[in-house]
Design an enzyme around this catalytic site. Structure first.
Site, short mmCIF file in Angstrom:
data_model
loop_
_atom_site.label_atom_id
_atom_site.label_comp_id
_atom_site.label_asym_id
_atom_site.label_seq_id
_atom_site.Cartn_x
_atom_site.Cartn_y
_atom_site.Cartn_z
N CYS A 133 -4.86 -18.50 5.96
CA CYS A 133 -6.10 -19.18 5.49
C CYS A 133 -6.86 -19.65 6.62
O CYS A 133 -8.09 -19.57 6.67
CB CYS A 133 -5.95 -19.96 4.37
N HIS A 246 -10.59 -25.79 3.26
CA HIS A 246 -10.05 -26.27 4.49
C HIS A 246 -11.13 -26.55 5.46
O HIS A 246 -12.09 -25.97 5.07
CB HIS A 246 -9.24 -25.37 5.11
#
Ligand code: A2P
Length: 340
Positions: A133, A246
């Site tokens: 990710c 994130h």
């Protein structure tokens, strides 16, 4: 002419990423003939809603993939190691979200905005890997700059949400936060330390070189996706008490001189990117804006004054969507349109 449609399986359908994969298949109107939801024996018989119908979850076994065209896996590395080859033997193409196959020389590692051409390399093993990710959002933002100015070095620090660890970690952050604000005792089971009101500079195992596995994924995957082993990357990956989204602080050094204005206008026209860069009005990418949408947000673009040719920036994206489920479904879309 009627549109071709496909038999699809989702392995790990009951997990945090698997759930999003199912939503993405529906939202993006993926051309589906039949769908199978697979998980461990524990979940067999549970019902999952898809396009208005309830579909039972089946136990994932070596025989699950007969007649399946594309299987999207997010059920952990061990499950992918064992079952992805079984699926491929049955003629099914696997898009795998685990780290198990990412660095295998015969497995393409694909971010559709960056290296869609690599999908065609699936034929040898029948597997395509979805990157980590943190790597995905970084390469989406850096690709246009790399193409124009050639990036020589990247220094990145991540601020990663607990959802990347799975549902148990989301529950742990919630439970610890609730306990602490009520002056109650709390448990720590998922991470080695408390995550509520804390930052852990520790994601995945530590290696001999002092970096963690997560940090070395960012190094090795970036090089593979950019098809450039000369790029030097140093990463520090940090788990923060955020549920979804994130964020990353990224400094790059380029071969050719680059200024923030030109980089900003390149990124404004880049696929999958949204520039949010008006600091005077408090506009910059934040996890709370990234969560629940599919673009990679880029802002705080400025000159890195510590090198001759460099930029600093801040990048945020939804780790479960673009960082996992959306990217995997985009890969499946390329397979469906161009290869199957
Ligand atoms: P289950 O829910 O039956 O345990 P998460 O990353 O959110 O923890 O989700 C992991 C996913 O992978 C879940 O769907 C889980 O199913 C599935 N899974 C884990 N281990 C296995 C296994 N050995 N075989 C099949 N599916 C598995």
């Amino acid at each position: 002419m009627t549109q071709k449609s496909f038999n699809i399986a989702v392995a790990g359908a009951t997990g945090a990423v698997g759930n999003q994969m199912i939503d993405c298949l529906e939202e993006r109107s993926f051309p589906i003939k039949t769908v199978k939801f697979l998980a461990s024996k524990r979940s067999a018989g549970k019902q999952i809603r898809f396009k208005g119908d309830m579909t039972p979850v089946e136990e994932l076994t070596a025989d699950s993939f007969k007649g399946v065209d594309i299987a999207i896996f997010s059920a952990g590395g061990g499950t992918s190691e064992k079952f992805a080859p079984c699926a491929a033997d049955d003629g099914c193409v696997v898009v795998d979200n685990s780290s198990q196959w990412r660095m295998h020389p015969d497995v393409p590692l694909v971010v559709p905005e960056v290296n869609p051409h690599a999908v065609s390399g699936y034929k040898t093993k029948g597997i395509i890997a979805n990157p980590n990710c943190s790597t995905i959002q970084m390469v989406v933002a850096l690709k246009p700059i790399h193409d124009q100015y050639r990036i020589k070095r990247i220094v990145v620090s991540t601020y990663q949400a607990v959802s990347g660890t799975g549902k148990k970690a989301v529950d742990e952050l919630f439970d610890q936060t609730r306990a602490m604000i009520n002056f109650l005792d709390y448990e720590t089971t998922v991470y080695p330390h408390r995550i509520a009101f804390n930052c852990l500079p520790h994601i995945d195992q530590f290696l001999e070189n002092g970096y963690t596995k997560e940090e070395m994924k960012m190094v090795n995957e970036t090089r593979k996706i950019f098809e450039d082993d000369s790029i030097r990357v140093s990463a520090t990956t940090v788990r923060v008490p955020v549920f979804y989204g994130h964020s990353e602080s990224v400094n790059i050094e380029t071969e050719k001189p680059v200024n923030p204005e030109d980089a900003r206008s390149l990124l404004e026209n880049a696929p999958g990117v949204k520039v949010m860069d008006d600091p005077k009005n408090n506009v910059y990418p934040m996890a709370i804006d990234a969560a629940g949408q599919d673009l990679t947000l880029v802002g705080r673009i400025r000159k890195d004054e510590s090198v001759d040719n460099g930029l600093a920036m801040w990048i945020a994206a939804d780790n479960i969507r673009k960082g996992a489920a959306v990217n995997a479904v985009q890969i499946a879309e390329i397979l469906a349109k161009e290869h199957l």
